[in-house]
Motif scaffolding. Structure first.
Motif, PDB file in Angstrom:
ATOM      1  N   PHE A  27      28.692  52.755  68.782  1.00 19.55           N
ATOM      2  CA  PHE A  27      27.451  52.121  68.353  1.00 19.55           C
ATOM      3  C   PHE A  27      27.659  51.135  67.202  1.00 19.55           C
ATOM      4  CE2 PHE A  27      25.362  55.492  70.752  1.00 19.55           C
ATOM      5  CZ  PHE A  27      24.229  54.850  71.224  1.00 19.55           C
ATOM      6  N   ARG A  28      28.679  51.337  66.409  1.00 19.59           N
ATOM      7  CA  ARG A  28      28.886  50.454  65.263  1.00 19.59           C
ATOM      8  C   ARG A  28      29.512  49.124  65.666  1.00 19.59           C
ATOM      9  NH1 ARG A  28      33.196  52.925  61.182  1.00 19.59           N
ATOM     10  NH2 ARG A  28      32.768  50.932  60.222  1.00 19.59           N
ATOM     11  N   ALA A  29      29.983  49.001  66.891  1.00 17.97           N
ATOM     12  CA  ALA A  29      30.565  47.746  67.367  1.00 17.97           C
ATOM     13  C   ALA A  29      29.479  46.673  67.457  1.00 17.97           C
ATOM     14  CB  ALA A  29      31.225  47.955  68.730  1.00 17.97           C
ATOM     15  N   PRO A  30      29.804  45.419  67.187  1.00 21.49           N
ATOM     16  CA  PRO A  30      28.792  44.357  67.230  1.00 21.49           C
ATOM     17  C   PRO A  30      28.308  44.085  68.647  1.00 21.49           C
ATOM     18  CG  PRO A  30      30.993  43.428  66.926  1.00 21.49           C
ATOM     19  CD  PRO A  30      31.128  44.923  66.795  1.00 21.49           C
ATOM     20  N   CYS A  31      27.056  43.704  68.766  1.00 23.19           N
ATOM     21  CA  CYS A  31      26.498  43.331  70.059  1.00 23.19           C
ATOM     22  C   CYS A  31      26.936  41.909  70.414  1.00 23.19           C
ATOM     23  CB  CYS A  31      24.980  43.403  70.025  1.00 23.19           C
ATOM     24  SG  CYS A  31      24.321  45.074  69.865  1.00 23.19           S
ATOM     25  N   LEU A  32      26.908  41.596  71.702  1.00 23.96           N
ATOM     26  CA  LEU A  32      27.195  40.247  72.137  1.00 23.96           C
ATOM     27  C   LEU A  32      26.121  39.290  71.609  1.00 23.96           C
ATOM     28  CD1 LEU A  32      28.167  40.940  75.861  1.00 23.96           C
ATOM     29  CD2 LEU A  32      29.702  40.602  73.903  1.00 23.96           C
TER      30      LEU A  32
END
Length: 321
Positions: A223-228
């Motif tokens: 969840f902490r990964a950036p969104c496109l």
């Protein structure tokens, strides 16, 4: 690793934090938050008093501080307050306020970004470490008000000591696009689409679930990964999905599945609920909120700061139960 923004000198003061400087050092990054939560997991018998930890998540001031002060008055042995605010917009509280000295180490947050979830984890972790008598943890926004007196909330929670009030919605047209907001298949293999959920970030959880939500790392790393970029503005609301999904995966039966905070959703409002204004506030309006869903709700939002005066005018009637 998340690097916390340097804080103004006054925020470092243990007197303002309401927790020790040693604890502050643990909270300079999200690994420290997890360490603090783990330190609070030592088993202990249920305390003689069950306190409610009120976790205020705000950018700066708390507009309804006078109303909350009236709500808390006379119940000092049954609650603790913790405030996470933008350290560069923070306004010190008056010494006579229930909020005095309750600011925790804070960082700037952004809606939809991991920083907002991390702020919520900080609040939960501070409350876990600070007082073992904290048995319930209520996440409160700066636009939120109490709908009933404190005793009604405490009685409601005491009647269900092992279950949380965290909304878990599993059927929504929004879920597929938001599940793939970081890229198709990006949540795999840790999280299947059938496990993905959405729900209000304004929850009340038990101590066991607070520890779960702070210490969980497997899903958090997804969840902490950036969104496109193409999804960032419309489908990337980490705070609306992370906590509900963790609860669905780890202990769905441990939650009632609904929130205790009333909101009114309106179309074409950029994903925000309706903002109530001062001219709407009267006893009939407030009683309507109290009675909605058979009196289920203990709090309500979203109120504009100009509602303070009429809310104080009706505070006795609002908080009498």
């Amino acid at each position: 690793m998340h690097n916390a923004t340097a804080l103004p000198e006054q925020i470092h003061s243990p007197r303002l934090l309401g927790v020790s400087h040693k604890i502050f050092k643990k909270f300079e990054n999200d690994l420290g938050v997890t360490s603090a939560a783990n330190a609070a997991t030592a088993a202990a018998a249920a305390p003689p008093v069950s306190k409610v930890a009120f976790l205020f998540l705000t950018t700066g001031a708390i507009p309804f501080e006078p109303l909350w002060n009236r709500y808390f008055r006379g119940h000092e042995d049954l609650y603790n307050i913790y405030v996470h605010a933008d350290p560069f917009q923070f306004r010190a509280f008056n010494r006579s306020s229930a909020f005095w000295g309750r600011m925790i180490p804070s960082d700037r947050t952004e809606r939809g970004a991991p920083s907002l979830v991390l702020a919520m984890k900080r609040l939960l972790a501070n409350a876990l470490v600070d007082d073992p008598e904290n048995q319930f943890f209520a996440m409160i926004s700066d636009s939120c008000i109490p709908l009933h007196g404190f005793h009604r909330l405490h009685k409601r929670l005491a009647a269900s000591p092992r279950k949380s009030f965290l909304e878990i919605i599993t059927q929504s047209d929004l879920l597929w696009s938001r599940y793939n907001a970081r890229g198709e298949g990006s949540m795999l293999p840790e999280l299947q689409f059938g496990e993905f959920a959405v729900g209000s970030q304004w929850f009340v959880v038990t101590r066991d679930h607070a520890r779960l939500l702070v210490g969980e790392r497997r899903l958090w790393n997804k969840f902490r990964a950036p969104c496109l970029p193409e999804f960032a503005a419309s489908s990337c609301y980490t705070e609306e999905h992370y906590f509900s999904t963790v609860m669905r995966v780890e202990d769905q039966a441990g939650s009632h599945g609904f929130t205790l905070t009333n909101v009114k959703w309106a179309e074409n409002n950029d994903g925000h609920p309706t903002m109530y204004r001062a001219e709407e506030i009267d006893l009939g309006f407030l009683h309507g909120l109290q009675e909605e869903s058979d009196g289920r709700f203990m709090f309500a939002r979203k109120f504009h700061a100009d509602c303070l005066d009429p809310l104080l005018r009706y505070a006795d009637a609002l908080l009498k139960h």
